[in-house]
Motif scaffolding. Sequence first.
Motif, mmCIF file in Angstrom:
data_model
loop_
_atom_site.group_PDB
_atom_site.id
_atom_site.type_symbol
_atom_site.label_atom_id
_atom_site.label_comp_id
_atom_site.label_asym_id
_atom_site.label_seq_id
_atom_site.Cartn_x
_atom_site.Cartn_y
_atom_site.Cartn_z
ATOM 1 N N VAL A 204 0.523 -1.135 -0.083
ATOM 2 C CA VAL A 204 0.564 -0.218 0.070
ATOM 3 C C VAL A 204 1.033 1.261 0.125
ATOM 4 O O VAL A 204 0.173 2.450 -0.595
ATOM 5 N N LEU A 205 1.998 1.268 0.549
ATOM 6 C CA LEU A 205 3.342 2.368 1.708
ATOM 7 C C LEU A 205 3.491 3.203 -0.814
ATOM 8 O O LEU A 205 4.302 3.930 -0.488
ATOM 9 N N ALA A 206 3.821 1.620 -1.461
ATOM 10 C CA ALA A 206 4.884 1.981 -2.319
ATOM 11 C C ALA A 206 4.089 2.091 -3.924
ATOM 12 O O ALA A 206 3.887 1.883 -4.444
ATOM 13 N N VAL A 207 3.751 3.506 -3.485
ATOM 14 C CA VAL A 207 2.818 3.989 -4.870
ATOM 15 C C VAL A 207 3.899 4.669 -5.457
ATOM 16 O O VAL A 207 4.527 5.485 -5.598
ATOM 17 N N ASP A 208 3.172 4.477 -6.716
ATOM 18 C CA ASP A 208 4.449 4.812 -7.308
ATOM 19 C C ASP A 208 3.386 5.789 -8.010
ATOM 20 O O ASP A 208 1.907 6.020 -8.266
ATOM 21 N N GLU A 209 3.835 7.193 -7.885
ATOM 22 C CA GLU A 209 4.069 8.500 -7.730
ATOM 23 C C GLU A 209 3.126 9.121 -9.476
ATOM 24 O O GLU A 209 2.394 9.713 -9.745
ATOM 25 N N LYS A 210 4.215 8.474 -10.329
ATOM 26 C CA LYS A 210 4.048 9.113 -11.676
ATOM 27 C C LYS A 210 3.200 8.177 -11.813
ATOM 28 O O LYS A 210 1.981 9.053 -13.321
ATOM 29 N N ALA A 211 2.351 7.549 -12.057
ATOM 30 C CA ALA A 211 1.295 6.440 -12.383
ATOM 31 C C ALA A 211 -0.305 6.766 -11.767
ATOM 32 O O ALA A 211 -0.798 7.194 -12.362
ATOM 33 N N PHE A 212 0.087 7.182 -10.458
ATOM 34 C CA PHE A 212 -1.218 7.875 -9.720
ATOM 35 C C PHE A 212 -1.703 9.316 -10.376
ATOM 36 O O PHE A 212 -2.433 9.403 -10.179
ATOM 37 N N MET A 213 -0.612 10.144 -10.478
ATOM 38 C CA MET A 213 -0.769 11.264 -11.237
ATOM 39 C C MET A 213 -1.400 11.731 -12.127
ATOM 40 O O MET A 213 -2.600 12.138 -12.859
ATOM 41 N N ASN A 214 -1.189 10.151 -13.032
ATOM 42 C CA ASN A 214 -1.488 10.090 -14.501
ATOM 43 C C ASN A 214 -2.106 9.205 -14.377
ATOM 44 O O ASN A 214 -4.288 10.300 -14.975
ATOM 45 N N SER A 215 -2.975 8.694 -13.670
ATOM 46 C CA SER A 215 -4.565 8.372 -13.335
ATOM 47 C C SER A 215 -5.647 9.479 -12.616
ATOM 48 O O SER A 215 -6.701 9.430 -13.442
ATOM 49 N N LEU A 216 -4.825 10.231 -11.794
ATOM 50 C CA LEU A 216 -6.009 11.168 -11.317
ATOM 51 C C LEU A 216 -5.877 12.382 -11.808
ATOM 52 O O LEU A 216 -7.438 12.474 -12.639
ATOM 53 N N ASN A 217 -5.027 12.822 -13.297
ATOM 54 C CA ASN A 217 -5.472 14.071 -13.835
ATOM 55 C C ASN A 217 -6.097 12.830 -15.458
ATOM 56 O O ASN A 217 -7.747 13.860 -15.551
ATOM 57 N N MET A 218 -5.701 11.780 -15.479
ATOM 58 C CA MET A 218 -7.250 10.635 -16.439
ATOM 59 C C MET A 218 -8.570 11.656 -15.794
ATOM 60 O O MET A 218 -9.685 11.538 -16.401
ATOM 61 N N ALA A 219 -8.220 11.236 -14.389
ATOM 62 C CA ALA A 219 -10.371 10.805 -13.560
ATOM 63 C C ALA A 219 -10.867 11.846 -14.129
ATOM 64 O O ALA A 219 -12.235 11.979 -14.152
ATOM 65 N N ALA A 220 -10.012 13.397 -13.572
ATOM 66 C CA ALA A 220 -10.475 14.402 -14.006
ATOM 67 C C ALA A 220 -10.530 14.756 -15.195
ATOM 68 O O ALA A 220 -11.757 15.600 -15.247
#
Length: 276
Positions: A204-220
């Motif tokens: 859970v802690l090992a978050v891929d920040e780049k992938a997370f931001m890409n997913s967040l931007n896509m969702a937005a």
Amino acid sequence: MYQAKAAQEKKDNVAELTRLLKEYPIVGVVNLEGLPAQQYQAMCAELRGKVKIFMTKKSLMRRAIENVKAEKKGIEELEKNLIGMPALILTKESPFRLSRTLSKSKAPAPAKAGQIAPADIMVPKGPTPFAPGPVIAEFSGAGLQVGVEGGKVAIKKDSLVAKKGDVISRKLAEVLTRLDIKPMTIGLDLVAAYENGLIYSREVLAVDEKAFMNSLNMAAAQGLNLAVNVVWTTKDTMPILIAKSFREAKAVGLEFNVIDSGIIDDLLAKAERSML
């Protein structure tokens, strides 16, 4: 005399760790197994001021955790994560920031016989600094295609020498070290972290920040597109909806030749094209 001194040291360790567990809201478990002492000292120096690391026997850690479990609900679940050569790491930052901090402090390291490959290990093609000799048989024995170019041993093609999860043999470890390929990483391995009654695992802690931001931007972007399509008025969609309405109204006006100040220039241009 010695036994009495050792017993007192244990009591002092438990008392100090109990105090720290009460003081710090975030408690992590790191596994120091396989980490050379020199690198451990260097990392402690690098992290000084950001986190506090406490290392003692597992039994004493468990005793200190038991001492605070009435105040910190669920902290006893950390005991399941005291694996390998554990140490407790204490901080006032979030568990995810702690994980990022520890990840940044890790460094590449050569492979040793018996270690597990953390990912696929590739040896790229190209020249090496070695003269022909026994090294050719050595490299070939590790699964590399080699030849001689310009008086030096060269690797003929990119080679996958170990897949993720494979045990690294002594022969392969020696070849990788010769080629200065460091497939391992050394650092403080965060096993789990406690915060406000919750235990976060390393997955859970090992978050891929780049992938997370890409997913967040896509969702937005998808949410904005949906809101525009269903004409949901918000401060973000209003400029887009107004522009869309203007374009659609203008298209209707041009289609039916509606005389309006907003489209008169377009109507005159349309008339001129028709005339020509």
